[in-house]
Design an enzyme around this catalytic site. Structure first.
Site, short mmCIF file in Angstrom:
data_model
loop_
_atom_site.label_atom_id
_atom_site.label_comp_id
_atom_site.label_asym_id
_atom_site.label_seq_id
_atom_site.Cartn_x
_atom_site.Cartn_y
_atom_site.Cartn_z
N SER A 1 -36.09 -18.20 1.68
CA SER A 1 -36.00 -18.91 2.95
C SER A 1 -37.38 -19.38 3.39
O SER A 1 -38.40 -18.85 2.96
CB SER A 1 -35.43 -17.98 4.03
OG SER A 1 -34.13 -17.58 3.67
N CYS A 2 -37.37 -20.36 4.28
CA CYS A 2 -38.59 -20.91 4.86
C CYS A 2 -39.43 -19.78 5.45
O CYS A 2 -38.87 -18.90 6.10
CB CYS A 2 -38.21 -21.93 5.93
SG CYS A 2 -39.60 -22.82 6.60
N PRO A 3 -40.69 -19.74 5.21
CA PRO A 3 -41.57 -20.74 4.58
C PRO A 3 -41.88 -20.46 3.11
O PRO A 3 -42.78 -21.08 2.54
CB PRO A 3 -42.86 -20.60 5.40
CG PRO A 3 -42.95 -19.13 5.66
CD PRO A 3 -41.50 -18.69 5.86
N ASP B 1 -33.02 -23.63 -0.02
CA ASP B 1 -33.31 -23.69 1.42
C ASP B 1 -33.26 -25.14 1.91
O ASP B 1 -34.03 -25.97 1.42
CB ASP B 1 -34.69 -23.09 1.68
CG ASP B 1 -35.06 -23.12 3.16
OD1 ASP B 1 -34.16 -22.89 3.99
OD2 ASP B 1 -36.23 -23.36 3.47
#
Length: 86
Positions: free
Chosen positions: A24-26, A51
């Site tokens: 997932s981000c980042p 993502d």
């Protein structure tokens, strides 16, 4: 709506592949930065990501850093992104 350039994958010679699927981000962007540090100028990195935020993050990051965003390709359950190191 933003314009995305789609390239024929057959025409791109990938020098390195980064598998960021499931992150997932980042994390996809952070791993991309790290992977590009290892590549020589002009080499192409393929990033695999699930993502959805990566679709916005990578092109804008490339624009800020001078790396060349070559495009993306949808695959089954993930997206392939292509970046040429400056």
């Amino acid at each position: 709506m933003t314009w995305r350039r789609f390239l024929a994958v057959e025409e791109i010679k990938v020098d390195e592949t980064l598998d960021a699927r499931g992150l997932s981000c980042p994390m996809p962007l952070l791993r991309t930065k790290k992977a590009l540090q290892k590549l020589l100028s002009g080499k192409i990195l393929e990033v695999l990501s699930t993502d959805p935020g990566t679709r916005n993050d990578l092109p804008s990051w490339c624009k800020r850093t001078g790396n060349e965003y070559l495009g993306e390709k949808q695959d089954k359950g993930f997206t392939r992104f292509y970046i040429r190191k400056k």
